[in-house]
Design a protein around this motif. Sequence first.
Motif, mmCIF file in Angstrom:
data_model
loop_
_atom_site.group_PDB
_atom_site.id
_atom_site.type_symbol
_atom_site.label_atom_id
_atom_site.label_comp_id
_atom_site.label_asym_id
_atom_site.label_seq_id
_atom_site.Cartn_x
_atom_site.Cartn_y
_atom_site.Cartn_z
ATOM 1 N N VAL A 118 43.127 47.162 33.403
ATOM 2 C CA VAL A 118 42.233 47.341 34.554
ATOM 3 C C VAL A 118 41.448 46.061 34.830
ATOM 4 O O VAL A 118 41.318 45.638 35.990
ATOM 5 N N THR A 121 42.948 43.038 36.856
ATOM 6 C CA THR A 121 43.070 43.069 38.313
ATOM 7 C C THR A 121 41.880 42.414 39.003
ATOM 8 O O THR A 121 41.770 42.477 40.228
ATOM 9 N N GLY A 123 38.519 42.633 37.418
ATOM 10 C CA GLY A 123 37.303 43.306 36.988
ATOM 11 C C GLY A 123 36.326 42.441 36.230
ATOM 12 O O GLY A 123 35.147 42.806 36.104
ATOM 13 N N ALA A 204 37.416 51.066 36.509
ATOM 14 C CA ALA A 204 37.786 50.565 37.835
ATOM 15 C C ALA A 204 36.755 50.937 38.885
ATOM 16 O O ALA A 204 36.509 50.174 39.841
ATOM 17 N N TYR A 210 38.377 52.117 44.229
ATOM 18 C CA TYR A 210 39.562 51.463 43.668
ATOM 19 C C TYR A 210 40.091 50.402 44.623
ATOM 20 O O TYR A 210 40.153 50.618 45.841
ATOM 21 N N GLU A 214 43.980 48.025 41.245
ATOM 22 C CA GLU A 214 43.490 48.960 40.230
ATOM 23 C C GLU A 214 44.231 50.287 40.296
ATOM 24 O O GLU A 214 44.611 50.864 39.273
#
Length: 243
Positions: A118, A121, A123, A204, A210, A214
Amino acid sequence: MLPARGRNGRKSRILALPVSRGRAVCRRVIGMHTAWDTVGDGEFFCPACGGDRNYQRLTGRRRFVLLGLPVVPRGTAGPVIQCAACQDFFDPDVLDHPTTTRLSAMLRDAVHTVVLAVLSTGGTTSRTTLDTAVATLRGAGYDDCTEERLVALVDALATDAGRVTEPDCGPGLAIELHEALGPLAPHLAPAGREALLLQGARIALADGPYTPAERDVLTTAGCALTIDTDEVARLLVAARTPS
């Protein structure tokens, strides 16, 4: 006992063995014997004991027994698994079930993989997302996890796998998710698999709705956990609802 006439005309008695006793005598006279040999050992999860136990892997040689003496070979037996604690025998496929120690390690690795997937992506740019990720990993047993270490690990993995420019869950990340979650899924109840996916979903969602990347990662994780696609979509919606 049955009455009968003797030669002198008097009644005599003929002893009749009970059926069960007769069978027992017969087994002592004629039967089958298996001689077991130990060919391996280790630790396994014993279904009878309900916990981790030592075991022996046994193979046997059958022999026809007459008057207590083995006289004719009758082939092989096994292999079987015998628990060292309860002495019960099991089929070898009982070893496919991980020990509780191994299962705990697999679950820790699974949480770690989902969290990194997660975060990969994008984060790591959100403090809120990082805080949620660190709390999740510490709850899974990674007590020494910090935001700095987590960012460094995600950056290193992204560089090694070439994920920096990937807009979604690329092949490399998908393979890692399936390798970490696939072997674990058969040993988790549906609620356990859902809880693992929801942990990733909450990370996420920590910084907002989202992103497509994600959602793609979480869908891939759900597939690796053998959760139906429609159920994955429901869980991702449910994760947005405050408990």
